[in-house]
Design a protein around this motif. Structure first.
Motif, PDB file in Angstrom:
ATOM      1  N   ASN A 200      -0.992 149.009  52.036  1.00  8.06           N
ATOM      2  CA  ASN A 200      -1.715 148.177  51.070  1.00  8.06           C
ATOM      3  C   ASN A 200      -0.961 146.866  50.912  1.00  8.06           C
ATOM      4  OD1 ASN A 200      -3.410 147.213  49.110  1.00  8.06           O
ATOM      5  ND2 ASN A 200      -2.618 148.512  47.480  1.00  8.06           N
ATOM      6  N   TYR A 201      -1.439 145.822  51.605  1.00 10.63           N
ATOM      7  CA  TYR A 201      -0.714 144.566  51.650  1.00 10.63           C
ATOM      8  C   TYR A 201      -1.273 143.559  50.653  1.00 10.63           C
ATOM      9  CZ  TYR A 201       0.961 146.543  56.033  1.00 10.63           C
ATOM     10  OH  TYR A 201       1.511 147.370  56.966  1.00 10.63           O
ATOM     11  N   GLY A 202      -0.422 142.655  50.209  1.00  8.38           N
ATOM     12  CA  GLY A 202      -0.828 141.605  49.289  1.00  8.38           C
ATOM     13  C   GLY A 202      -0.308 140.258  49.743  1.00  8.38           C
ATOM     14  N   VAL A 203      -0.678 139.210  49.014  1.00  8.47           N
ATOM     15  CA  VAL A 203      -0.217 137.849  49.300  1.00  8.47           C
ATOM     16  C   VAL A 203       0.520 137.341  48.073  1.00  8.47           C
ATOM     17  CG1 VAL A 203      -0.871 135.503  49.951  1.00  8.47           C
ATOM     18  CG2 VAL A 203      -2.181 137.453  50.812  1.00  8.47           C
ATOM     19  N   TYR A 204       1.730 136.814  48.279  1.00 13.16           N
ATOM     20  CA  TYR A 204       2.567 136.329  47.174  1.00 13.16           C
ATOM     21  C   TYR A 204       2.324 134.846  46.947  1.00 13.16           C
ATOM     22  CZ  TYR A 204       6.751 134.894  44.594  1.00 13.16           C
ATOM     23  OH  TYR A 204       7.609 134.358  43.674  1.00 13.16           O
ATOM     24  N   PHE A 205       2.183 134.469  45.678  1.00 12.03           N
ATOM     25  CA  PHE A 205       2.063 133.073  45.291  1.00 12.03           C
ATOM     26  C   PHE A 205       3.063 132.806  44.162  1.00 12.03           C
ATOM     27  CE2 PHE A 205      -2.066 134.335  46.895  1.00 12.03           C
ATOM     28  CZ  PHE A 205      -2.408 133.293  47.738  1.00 12.03           C
ATOM     29  N   GLY A 206       3.768 131.682  44.233  1.00 17.27           N
ATOM     30  CA  GLY A 206       4.698 131.345  43.168  1.00 17.27           C
ATOM     31  C   GLY A 206       5.804 130.436  43.657  1.00 17.27           C
ATOM     32  N   THR A 207       7.031 130.753  43.234  1.00 15.60           N
ATOM     33  CA  THR A 207       8.212 130.021  43.674  1.00 15.60           C
ATOM     34  C   THR A 207       9.154 131.003  44.346  1.00 15.60           C
ATOM     35  OG1 THR A 207       9.559 130.379  41.679  1.00 15.60           O
ATOM     36  CG2 THR A 207       7.959 128.568  41.620  1.00 15.60           C
ATOM     37  N   ASN A 208      10.308 130.511  44.802  1.00 14.40           N
ATOM     38  CA  ASN A 208      11.279 131.410  45.410  1.00 14.40           C
ATOM     39  C   ASN A 208      11.946 132.314  44.374  1.00 14.40           C
ATOM     40  OD1 ASN A 208      12.482 128.853  44.550  1.00 14.40           O
ATOM     41  ND2 ASN A 208      14.418 129.700  45.265  1.00 14.40           N
ATOM     42  N   GLU A 209      11.665 132.103  43.089  1.00  8.88           N
ATOM     43  CA  GLU A 209      12.277 132.900  42.029  1.00  8.88           C
ATOM     44  C   GLU A 209      11.301 133.830  41.335  1.00  8.88           C
ATOM     45  OE1 GLU A 209      14.016 129.946  39.545  1.00  8.88           O
ATOM     46  OE2 GLU A 209      15.798 129.707  40.821  1.00  8.88           O
ATOM     47  N   GLN A 210      10.063 133.404  41.150  1.00  7.15           N
ATOM     48  CA  GLN A 210       9.091 134.261  40.488  1.00  7.15           C
ATOM     49  C   GLN A 210       7.676 133.870  40.878  1.00  7.15           C
ATOM     50  OE1 GLN A 210       9.435 133.818  36.241  1.00  7.15           O
ATOM     51  NE2 GLN A 210       9.111 131.618  36.269  1.00  7.15           N
ATOM     52  N   GLY A 211       6.781 134.863  40.775  1.00 10.31           N
ATOM     53  CA  GLY A 211       5.388 134.629  41.128  1.00 10.31           C
ATOM     54  C   GLY A 211       4.589 135.908  40.985  1.00 10.31           C
ATOM     55  N   MET A 212       3.475 136.007  41.706  1.00 12.49           N
ATOM     56  CA  MET A 212       2.614 137.177  41.606  1.00 12.49           C
ATOM     57  C   MET A 212       2.080 137.536  42.982  1.00 12.49           C
ATOM     58  SD  MET A 212      -0.925 135.633  39.978  1.00 12.49           S
ATOM     59  CE  MET A 212      -1.765 137.193  40.259  1.00 12.49           C
ATOM     60  N   VAL A 213       1.761 138.829  43.151  1.00 13.40           N
ATOM     61  CA  VAL A 213       1.192 139.332  44.397  1.00 13.40           C
ATOM     62  C   VAL A 213      -0.274 139.662  44.147  1.00 13.40           C
ATOM     63  CG1 VAL A 213       1.252 141.159  46.127  1.00 13.40           C
ATOM     64  CG2 VAL A 213       3.395 140.242  45.217  1.00 13.40           C
ATOM     65  N   THR A 214      -1.147 139.096  44.949  1.00 14.15           N
ATOM     66  CA  THR A 214      -2.581 139.360  44.863  1.00 14.15           C
ATOM     67  C   THR A 214      -2.966 140.331  45.970  1.00 14.15           C
ATOM     68  OG1 THR A 214      -3.039 137.155  43.977  1.00 14.15           O
ATOM     69  CG2 THR A 214      -4.878 138.355  44.968  1.00 14.15           C
ATOM     70  N   ARG A 215      -3.523 141.463  45.591  1.00 15.00           N
ATOM     71  CA  ARG A 215      -3.965 142.442  46.578  1.00 15.00           C
ATOM     72  C   ARG A 215      -5.299 141.989  47.142  1.00 15.00           C
ATOM     73  NH1 ARG A 215       0.566 144.906  47.860  1.00 15.00           N
ATOM     74  NH2 ARG A 215       1.798 145.128  45.974  1.00 15.00           N
ATOM     75  N   ALA A 216      -5.429 142.067  48.473  1.00 23.34           N
ATOM     76  CA  ALA A 216      -6.632 141.508  49.077  1.00 23.34           C
ATOM     77  C   ALA A 216      -7.222 142.384  50.163  1.00 23.34           C
ATOM     78  CB  ALA A 216      -6.309 140.147  49.680  1.00 23.34           C
ATOM     79  N   ASN A 217      -6.841 143.658  50.250  1.00 27.21           N
ATOM     80  CA  ASN A 217      -7.381 144.444  51.375  1.00 27.21           C
ATOM     81  C   ASN A 217      -8.152 145.683  50.941  1.00 27.21           C
ATOM     82  OD1 ASN A 217      -5.176 145.945  50.534  1.00 27.21           O
ATOM     83  ND2 ASN A 217      -4.641 146.609  52.598  1.00 27.21           N
TER      84      ASN A 217
END
Length: 311
Positions: free
Chosen positions: A289-306
């Motif tokens: 179950n893969y996701g895509v990370y958005f944010g900075t090199n310190e913090q952000g969020m993973v959006t699941r897309a599959n």
């Protein structure tokens, strides 16, 4: 087409997977009465080139699940950028989603929608329950890719290749990295300071896609340009970073070597953000179950897309 017939060309399949992994798809099949059934899914994944396998997932709550589990096979139709209405039709409840859609049977027998960017017609290889979804693994019996640009879906909105390219940062302040995966391993190279790093390149006037192709070629490894895995602002390096997952064929690299995709295997990666990203990939690979990370090199969020979308 039966499994004993000529199999699709692996090289052409690899190219097709690389081009269409993130598009909006309509998954279709034929029920026991001969009627077409389908649902909209916002991604699918390649599983294997030999034998040629792919997977999609469908919600266990879907009324279509028993039909797909009991069918001979299914087709994955990758929608073209002008087919937003087709996507909407198959994403909402309806008595006959095919009443306004032109379609034909594929070589394996599943419905193929006219005007799509690409299609894969498969026999059902395996159905696996996974949490609140069921994974459908299909063995590809036929496929076709056209020149029609694909339709994407991101954060509640449709996107097209032209719109996505316009939004992707380019220029000297963009760095890309290639996560070359092969049989549970990932390619790492020396960072020049005693640690390890992913293959990376700074993007210039040639643009992201050309830079990625050049970067992959420089590794000496046979791999396909895959999907975006992380997009983040690297405050330490003052650049925008885009990481791509790239399915690769095991082999000797021009520089560096494949290591196990485990916390121990990537422990010497010197960049903390890259090391955390690879540890996440190791966890997601185990779960499928893969996701895509958005944010900075310190913090952000993973959006699941599959996961498939079905009403």
């Amino acid at each position: 087409m039966s499994e004993t017939d000529t199999l699709p060309d692996p090289r052409a399949l690899r190219d097709a997977f690389g081009c269409f992994m993130t598009g909006v798809t309509v998954v279709t099949t034929i029920d026991e009465t001969g009627h077409p059934v389908g649902f909209t899914a916002n991604s699918f994944s390649s599983v294997s080139l030999d034998p040629p396998l792919l997977l999609v997932s469908i919600a266990n709550a879907s009324r279509s699940l028993p039909v797909f589990k009991g069918a001979k096979g299914f087709a994955v139709n990758i929608l073209a950028e002008g087919q937003k209405q087709v996507s909407a039709t198959f994403a909402r409840p309806a008595e006959d989603r095919f009443s306004t859609i032109y379609w034909r049977k594929g070589p394996v027998g599943a419905p193929l929608i006219a005007g799509v960017s690409a299609w894969f017609d498969c026999t059902l290889h395996q159905a696996i329950e996974a949490g609140d979804h069921t994974i459908l693994i299909g063995r590809i019996g036929g496929f076709e890719a056209t020149q029609e640009p694909g339709l994407g879906y991101y954060r509640g909105a449709y996107v097209t290749p032209a719109a996505t390219a316009a939004q992707l940062p380019t220029g000297p302040d963009v760095v890309i990295s290639a996560i070359l995966e092969a049989e549970g391993q990932v390619l790492l190279k020396g960072d020049g300071h005693g640690g390890l790093t992913l293959p990376m390149a700074r993007v210039g006037r040639e643009g992201v896609q050309t830079a990625l192709s050049t970067l992959i070629a420089s590794t000496g490894v046979q791999a396909a340009a895959g999907s975006i895995y992380a997009v983040y602002e690297d405050t330490a390096q003052a650049c925008q970073h885009i990481a791509f997952r790239c399915p690769a064929v095991p082999g000797k690299a021009a520089t560096g070597a494949f290591v196990d995709l485990t916390p121990e295997g990537v422990a010497e990666v010197s960049d903390p953000a890259a090391r955390i990203m690879l540890n996440r990939l190791a966890d997601e690979a185990r779960m499928g179950n893969y996701g895509v990370y958005f944010g900075t090199n310190e913090q952000g969020m993973v959006t699941r897309a599959n996961k498939g979308k079905d009403q």
